[in-house]
Design an enzyme around this catalytic site. Sequence first.
Site, PDB file in Angstrom:
ATOM      1  N   ASP A  83     -10.759   2.948   4.757  1.00 36.68           N
ATOM      2  CA  ASP A  83     -11.304   1.778   4.719  1.00 36.68           C
ATOM      3  C   ASP A  83     -12.875   0.737   4.230  1.00 36.68           C
ATOM      4  OD1 ASP A  83      -9.216  -0.682   4.647  1.00 36.68           O
ATOM      5  OD2 ASP A  83      -8.604  -0.311   6.221  1.00 36.68           O
ATOM      6  N   LYS A 104       0.360  -1.357  -0.012  1.00 37.44           N
ATOM      7  CA  LYS A 104       0.053  -0.165  -0.003  1.00 37.44           C
ATOM      8  C   LYS A 104       0.969   1.693  -0.208  1.00 37.44           C
ATOM      9  CE  LYS A 104      -3.712  -2.710   2.851  1.00 37.44           C
ATOM     10  NZ  LYS A 104      -4.571  -3.432   3.651  1.00 37.44           N
ATOM     11  N   GLN A 144      -4.615  -1.560   9.930  1.00 42.25           N
ATOM     12  CA  GLN A 144      -3.840  -2.782   9.300  1.00 42.25           C
ATOM     13  C   GLN A 144      -5.001  -4.089  10.563  1.00 42.25           C
ATOM     14  OE1 GLN A 144      -3.030  -3.816   6.143  1.00 42.25           O
ATOM     15  NE2 GLN A 144      -4.458  -5.712   6.554  1.00 42.25           N
TER      16      GLN A 144
END
Length: 290
Positions: free
Chosen positions: A118, A51, A95
């Site tokens: 997200d 990412k 994460q």
Amino acid sequence: MQLIKGTEVAEKVLTECRRDIAELAARGKKPGLAVVLVGDDPASRAYVRSKDKKCKELGLHSVKHELPASTTQDDLLTLVRQLNEDPAIHGILVQSPPPKHIDEAAIVRAIDPAKDVDGFHPINVAKLALEDPSGFVPCTPLGCQRLLIEAGIQTDGAHAVVVGRSMIVGKPMAMLLMAKGKGGNATVTVAHSRTRDLAAITRQADIIIAAIGRPEFITAEHVRDGAVVIDVGINRVEDLIADKGYRLVGDVAFNEVAPKCRAITPVPGGVGPMTIAMLMANTIKACRQL
Ligand code: NDP
């Protein structure tokens, strides 16, 4: 059989991102993404690195926080609050999964919903259900929907069966497919581990989305001739011939299912590249909206 090439569609999304970044730059704005990793899970570490790399390739501002597994809940909350306040950061991603002693739901709730790229914050979950376009949709299902659109698959009126009901993939996927508009208007069935006679249900599907986390679980008996199959699964299976000692397979037994399909995504090179491309797109959207 049409192979839906996620790598190519992701490249198209990234080209759009480059154009948007240039437009924002002309207005003196640069989208910024902060990625936070707690602990040293190798797969999570690899995702975070890719990412960060993709952000840098695109010319986004990218900040990577790699914290030890011993990081406390309070320390993590403090970092999230700092990132919420940081004007150079438009997207925040912690994460998943964090170490066991961290309450993931509390961390997600602490992220400013306007920076929650997200799409896991309750406000964004609600906005998806409400079909409010200002919300953030989780990147993987958003990428699956884009793949269907780009591959010219008609979802309108189609019967889509989503196998999996996680908050990351299955549930938001079902909501996207049933929403009004492009890539939606489907009749959606959601299946999970308690579903009785799964194969009888998936065989009724025009479109199957497999998000199960079990290698090659969907076999030829689950799929009717002419179906479209989107394989979200990423599973490592032992392979002594492969350099790393493992290879990646999806949740679909590709070799036996593909010949029956009208269209199917491969693993790797299907949904995976789309997830990261949609993360970039969500970060740009956050920058525009902030
Ligand atoms: P979860 O483990 O959170 O969810 C799996 C779902 O599959 C659950 O709803 C579970 O049901 C269901 N399931 C498990 N076993 C069966 C079964 N025997 N029959 C029917 N349903 C079953 O996984 P995720 O949603 O996070 O991920 C799914 C897959 O997608 C994984 O392979 C993961 O690696 C991959 N993934 C890929 C991404 C990408 O970028 N391509 C991103 C995110 C995930 P129940 O709820 O009843 O337990």
